[in-house]
Design a protein around this motif. Structure first.
Motif, PDB file in Angstrom:
ATOM      1  N   SER A 120      22.132  28.891  38.821  1.00 58.05           N
ATOM      2  CA  SER A 120      22.025  29.637  37.446  1.00 58.05           C
ATOM      3  C   SER A 120      20.461  30.198  37.196  1.00 58.05           C
ATOM      4  O   SER A 120      19.723  29.144  37.456  1.00 58.05           O
ATOM      5  CB  SER A 120      22.844  28.875  36.538  1.00 58.05           C
ATOM      6  N   ALA A 122      18.053  30.608  33.608  1.00 60.96           N
ATOM      7  CA  ALA A 122      17.956  29.774  32.619  1.00 60.96           C
ATOM      8  C   ALA A 122      16.862  30.456  31.788  1.00 60.96           C
ATOM      9  O   ALA A 122      16.226  31.494  31.984  1.00 60.96           O
ATOM     10  CB  ALA A 122      17.530  28.309  32.772  1.00 60.96           C
ATOM     11  N   GLU A 141      19.915  19.980  23.413  1.00 55.63           N
ATOM     12  CA  GLU A 141      21.447  20.340  23.377  1.00 55.63           C
ATOM     13  C   GLU A 141      21.515  21.032  22.260  1.00 55.63           C
ATOM     14  O   GLU A 141      22.479  21.905  22.087  1.00 55.63           O
ATOM     15  CB  GLU A 141      21.987  18.976  23.366  1.00 55.63           C
ATOM     16  N   ASP A 144      20.607  24.718  22.094  1.00 57.56           N
ATOM     17  CA  ASP A 144      21.494  25.342  23.095  1.00 57.56           C
ATOM     18  C   ASP A 144      23.089  25.748  22.321  1.00 57.56           C
ATOM     19  O   ASP A 144      23.529  26.795  22.365  1.00 57.56           O
ATOM     20  CB  ASP A 144      21.993  24.766  24.336  1.00 57.56           C
ATOM     21  N   GLN A 148      24.530  29.273  21.172  1.00 56.23           N
ATOM     22  CA  GLN A 148      25.835  29.730  21.464  1.00 56.23           C
ATOM     23  C   GLN A 148      26.798  29.972  20.413  1.00 56.23           C
ATOM     24  O   GLN A 148      27.506  31.278  20.288  1.00 56.23           O
ATOM     25  CB  GLN A 148      26.492  28.589  22.222  1.00 56.23           C
ATOM     26  N   ARG A 158      26.416  31.301  29.352  1.00 53.84           N
ATOM     27  CA  ARG A 158      26.455  29.921  29.421  1.00 53.84           C
ATOM     28  C   ARG A 158      27.592  29.042  29.967  1.00 53.84           C
ATOM     29  O   ARG A 158      27.783  28.030  30.164  1.00 53.84           O
ATOM     30  CB  ARG A 158      26.013  29.184  28.109  1.00 53.84           C
ATOM     31  N   LYS A 160      30.258  27.480  31.431  1.00 56.48           N
ATOM     32  CA  LYS A 160      30.211  26.621  32.752  1.00 56.48           C
ATOM     33  C   LYS A 160      29.010  26.825  33.514  1.00 56.48           C
ATOM     34  O   LYS A 160      29.046  26.679  34.655  1.00 56.48           O
ATOM     35  CB  LYS A 160      31.472  26.894  33.760  1.00 56.48           C
ATOM     36  N   ASN A 161      27.794  27.345  33.128  1.00 53.27           N
ATOM     37  CA  ASN A 161      26.528  27.172  33.602  1.00 53.27           C
ATOM     38  C   ASN A 161      26.560  28.274  34.776  1.00 53.27           C
ATOM     39  O   ASN A 161      25.844  28.283  35.552  1.00 53.27           O
ATOM     40  CB  ASN A 161      26.131  25.948  34.260  1.00 53.27           C
ATOM     41  N   LEU A 164      23.841  31.234  33.221  1.00 57.09           N
ATOM     42  CA  LEU A 164      22.757  30.629  32.350  1.00 57.09           C
ATOM     43  C   LEU A 164      22.989  29.052  32.478  1.00 57.09           C
ATOM     44  O   LEU A 164      24.155  28.649  32.047  1.00 57.09           O
ATOM     45  CB  LEU A 164      22.329  30.880  30.923  1.00 57.09           C
ATOM     46  N   GLY A 165      21.919  28.146  32.698  1.00 58.10           N
ATOM     47  CA  GLY A 165      21.985  26.877  32.510  1.00 58.10           C
ATOM     48  C   GLY A 165      21.271  26.264  31.431  1.00 58.10           C
ATOM     49  O   GLY A 165      20.968  27.284  30.563  1.00 58.10           O
ATOM     50  N   LEU A 166      21.227  25.134  30.997  1.00 58.52           N
ATOM     51  CA  LEU A 166      20.744  24.457  29.818  1.00 58.52           C
ATOM     52  C   LEU A 166      19.224  24.859  29.794  1.00 58.52           C
ATOM     53  O   LEU A 166      18.489  25.049  30.747  1.00 58.52           O
ATOM     54  CB  LEU A 166      21.030  22.899  29.898  1.00 58.52           C
TER      55      LEU A 166
END
Length: 213
Positions: A120, A122, A141, A144, A148, A158, A160-161, A164-166
């Protein structure tokens, strides 16, 4: 602000995802949606023709048509359809700071694009803290999670990634942004660090000043 519709001004509204396309589509007042980000395009009977103001706006009501300025057209991230604007990130930063006890002086963020090996993308953040959080992973965290909650498009990307990842967050030492602005000849009160960019030009220039990143 209420739009004046009978003063010789004809307005068009460009969804922000159209910005940068060779032939971007615009819509009229009949089709605007509340809460969606548009770039304002102005035509006047004085000869101004399809002038792009550079601000992004959102409609807060229809009949009458009321708008608020939500950011600048060039200061956004939409690399994956997430449509993140400065208003979103300012609010998310404030929430993350409140939850973790951090204090932020300034920040900038840009996309990390999908690699050819898969995986993914980011958002990469560079943040200058007045007071760093005691737990950086917890800050990331909370940042993020807040984004969201504020932006449903970001939340969808975002999931399930998949797209986009964390977020990737770098804590900068004090004075890094000032040094970058100075290197660009833009030191002074009239110049500010761009909070968001849809490409990596700014963030890569700042990273070049910090070989350890």
């Amino acid at each position: 602000m209420v739009l004046f519709l009978d003063h010789g001004i004809f307005m068009e509204f460009m969804p922000v995802e159209e910005y940068g396309k060779p032939h971007p589509e615009t819509i009229g007042l009949a089709d605007v949606e509340l809460g969606r980000n548009y770039a304002l395009v102005v035509n006047t009977n004085g000869g101004l023709w399809r002038y792009l103001l550079g601000d992004t706006i959102q409609f807060v009501s229809r009949y009458p048509f009321r708008i608020k300025v939500s950011g600048r057209l060039k200061h956004f991230i939409n690399a994956f359809g997430e449509e993140v604007i400065v208003d979103n990130t300012d609010k998310a930063i404030a929430i993350a700071c409140q939850k973790t006890g951090a204090v932020v002086n300034d920040y900038t963020a840009a996309p990390v694009y999908l690699s050819s090996e898969g995986g993914s993308g980011a958002h990469e953040w560079m943040i200058e803290f007045e007071q760093e959080p005691g737990n950086m992973p917890a800050f990331v965290e909370e940042l993020d999670k807040a984004l969201q909650g504020i932006n449903s498009d970001y939340e969808a990307k975002r999931h399930k990634n998949i797209a986009l990842g964390l977020p990737i967050v770098h804590a900068l030492g004090k004075g890094v942004f000032t040094a970058w602005l100075k290197s660009k000849g833009k030191l002074g009160g009239q110049h500010k660090v761009p909070r968001l960019s849809n490409d990596r030009k700014y963030i890569d220039e700042i990273k070049a000043l910090l070989p350890s990143l």
